[in-house]
Motif scaffolding. Structure first.
Motif, PDB file in Angstrom:
ATOM      1  N   THR A 105       7.385  -2.959  -3.826  1.00 20.10           N
ATOM      2  CA  THR A 105       8.465  -3.945  -3.834  1.00 20.10           C
ATOM      3  C   THR A 105       9.702  -3.397  -3.137  1.00 20.10           C
ATOM      4  O   THR A 105      10.317  -4.090  -2.317  1.00 20.10           O
ATOM      5  CB  THR A 105       8.803  -4.360  -5.280  1.00 20.10           C
ATOM      6  OG1 THR A 105       7.632  -4.925  -5.874  1.00 20.10           O
ATOM      7  CG2 THR A 105       9.932  -5.364  -5.322  1.00 20.10           C
ATOM      8  N   ASP A 107       9.869  -1.015  -0.898  1.00 20.57           N
ATOM      9  CA  ASP A 107       9.590  -0.924   0.539  1.00 20.57           C
ATOM     10  C   ASP A 107       9.690  -2.298   1.192  1.00 20.57           C
ATOM     11  O   ASP A 107      10.269  -2.445   2.278  1.00 20.57           O
ATOM     12  CB  ASP A 107       8.190  -0.351   0.780  1.00 20.57           C
ATOM     13  CG  ASP A 107       8.051   1.103   0.371  1.00 20.57           C
ATOM     14  OD1 ASP A 107       9.077   1.770   0.081  1.00 20.57           O
ATOM     15  OD2 ASP A 107       6.891   1.581   0.317  1.00 20.57           O
ATOM     16  N   SER A 108       9.133  -3.301   0.532  1.00 17.98           N
ATOM     17  CA  SER A 108       9.165  -4.661   1.069  1.00 17.98           C
ATOM     18  C   SER A 108      10.590  -5.195   1.137  1.00 17.98           C
ATOM     19  O   SER A 108      10.978  -5.843   2.118  1.00 17.98           O
ATOM     20  CB  SER A 108       8.304  -5.597   0.212  1.00 17.98           C
ATOM     21  OG  SER A 108       6.967  -5.177   0.233  1.00 17.98           O
ATOM     22  N   ALA A 110      13.351  -3.395   1.348  1.00 17.70           N
ATOM     23  CA  ALA A 110      14.073  -2.659   2.390  1.00 17.70           C
ATOM     24  C   ALA A 110      13.714  -3.209   3.764  1.00 17.70           C
ATOM     25  O   ALA A 110      14.593  -3.428   4.605  1.00 17.70           O
ATOM     26  CB  ALA A 110      13.752  -1.172   2.302  1.00 17.70           C
ATOM     27  N   PHE A 111      12.430  -3.448   3.985  1.00 23.34           N
ATOM     28  CA  PHE A 111      12.020  -4.048   5.242  1.00 23.34           C
ATOM     29  C   PHE A 111      12.657  -5.423   5.407  1.00 23.34           C
ATOM     30  O   PHE A 111      13.177  -5.758   6.470  1.00 23.34           O
ATOM     31  CB  PHE A 111      10.493  -4.176   5.333  1.00 23.34           C
ATOM     32  CG  PHE A 111      10.066  -5.046   6.481  1.00 23.34           C
ATOM     33  CD1 PHE A 111      10.053  -4.545   7.765  1.00 23.34           C
ATOM     34  CD2 PHE A 111       9.731  -6.379   6.270  1.00 23.34           C
ATOM     35  CE1 PHE A 111       9.691  -5.362   8.840  1.00 23.34           C
ATOM     36  CE2 PHE A 111       9.365  -7.195   7.343  1.00 23.34           C
ATOM     37  CZ  PHE A 111       9.345  -6.682   8.626  1.00 23.34           C
ATOM     38  N   GLY A 112      12.614  -6.218   4.345  1.00 20.02           N
ATOM     39  CA  GLY A 112      13.186  -7.558   4.410  1.00 20.02           C
ATOM     40  C   GLY A 112      14.675  -7.536   4.720  1.00 20.02           C
ATOM     41  O   GLY A 112      15.174  -8.366   5.490  1.00 20.02           O
ATOM     42  N   ARG A 114      16.319  -5.112   6.380  1.00 20.34           N
ATOM     43  CA  ARG A 114      16.474  -4.723   7.794  1.00 20.34           C
ATOM     44  C   ARG A 114      16.103  -5.883   8.709  1.00 20.34           C
ATOM     45  O   ARG A 114      16.783  -6.155   9.695  1.00 20.34           O
ATOM     46  CB  ARG A 114      15.616  -3.499   8.104  1.00 20.34           C
ATOM     47  CG  ARG A 114      16.130  -2.213   7.494  1.00 20.34           C
ATOM     48  CD  ARG A 114      15.394  -0.986   8.018  1.00 20.34           C
ATOM     49  NE  ARG A 114      13.946  -1.065   7.935  1.00 20.34           N
ATOM     50  CZ  ARG A 114      13.222  -0.691   6.885  1.00 20.34           C
ATOM     51  NH1 ARG A 114      13.803  -0.219   5.804  1.00 20.34           N
ATOM     52  NH2 ARG A 114      11.898  -0.792   6.904  1.00 20.34           N
ATOM     53  N   TRP A 115      15.009  -6.544   8.377  1.00 18.00           N
ATOM     54  CA  TRP A 115      14.554  -7.683   9.171  1.00 18.00           C
ATOM     55  C   TRP A 115      15.611  -8.771   9.189  1.00 18.00           C
ATOM     56  O   TRP A 115      15.963  -9.308  10.237  1.00 18.00           O
ATOM     57  CB  TRP A 115      13.234  -8.206   8.599  1.00 18.00           C
ATOM     58  CG  TRP A 115      12.714  -9.435   9.271  1.00 18.00           C
ATOM     59  CD1 TRP A 115      11.970  -9.499  10.406  1.00 18.00           C
ATOM     60  CD2 TRP A 115      12.907 -10.783   8.844  1.00 18.00           C
ATOM     61  NE1 TRP A 115      11.680 -10.805  10.710  1.00 18.00           N
ATOM     62  CE2 TRP A 115      12.243 -11.614   9.761  1.00 18.00           C
ATOM     63  CE3 TRP A 115      13.571 -11.369   7.773  1.00 18.00           C
ATOM     64  CZ2 TRP A 115      12.236 -13.001   9.637  1.00 18.00           C
ATOM     65  CZ3 TRP A 115      13.564 -12.738   7.647  1.00 18.00           C
ATOM     66  CH2 TRP A 115      12.898 -13.555   8.584  1.00 18.00           C
ATOM     67  N   GLN A 118      18.606  -7.818  11.315  1.00 15.12           N
ATOM     68  CA  GLN A 118      18.287  -7.876  12.734  1.00 15.12           C
ATOM     69  C   GLN A 118      18.203  -9.319  13.219  1.00 15.12           C
ATOM     70  O   GLN A 118      18.803  -9.679  14.234  1.00 15.12           O
ATOM     71  CB  GLN A 118      16.971  -7.160  13.030  1.00 15.12           C
ATOM     72  CG  GLN A 118      16.584  -7.228  14.504  1.00 15.12           C
ATOM     73  CD  GLN A 118      15.246  -6.575  14.781  1.00 15.12           C
ATOM     74  OE1 GLN A 118      14.696  -5.867  13.961  1.00 15.12           O
ATOM     75  NE2 GLN A 118      14.714  -6.801  15.972  1.00 15.12           N
TER      76      GLN A 118
END
Length: 138
Positions: A105, A107-108, A110-112, A114-115, A118
């Motif tokens: 969760t 990791d997801s 954090a990716f979300g 950053r995404w 961007q």
């Protein structure tokens, strides 16, 4: 009542409280970032203020989220199904799932984040003139 009791047990064993805690932390980070960006303040300072002033209020009320989750589960699943799920979470594989879920969760999220940043920057850059024409000073 029987389904609600089974749902409370299921929610207690499945890691829902930890998931809610992680979601709260991510939300606080995002809110602090937005406030810092909009106010021109130091993001680390705003985050420290949020962590020390606002986060404890949310943390104290996390059990309400557990109650809401239990009620939701009880309204969609039978007591027998909920007991079976709780039994799964008590099994070795269920324990492993519970251990892995917070990091997956995080990791997801954090990716979300950053995404989202961007895509947001790109979208604002692409549509800056239109946004300004509509009254948004970006």
């Amino acid at each position: 009542a029987e389904a609600l009791a089974a749902a409370r047990d299921f929610v207690a064993v499945n890691g829902s409280l930890e998931q809610a805690r992680l979601a709260l932390q991510a939300t606080m980070r995002q809110m602090a970032y937005l406030v810092a960006t909009q106010s021109g303040q130091n993001p680390a300072r705003v985050r420290e203020i949020f962590d020390s002033v606002l986060a404890p209020e949310f943390e104290a009320r996390l059990p309400e989220m557990v109650d809401i989750a239990a009620a939701a589960w009880a309204s969609h699943m039978s007591a027998d199904e909920l007991r079976a799920l709780a039994a799964f979470y008590r099994s070795p594989l269920g324990e492993r799932l519970k251990q892995a879920t917070p990091q997956v969760t995080a990791d997801s999220m954090a990716f979300g984040a950053r995404w989202g940043e961007q895509v947001g920057r790109e979208a604002v850059a692409k549509h800056r003139l239109e946004l300004r024409a509509r009254g948004l000073k970006i």
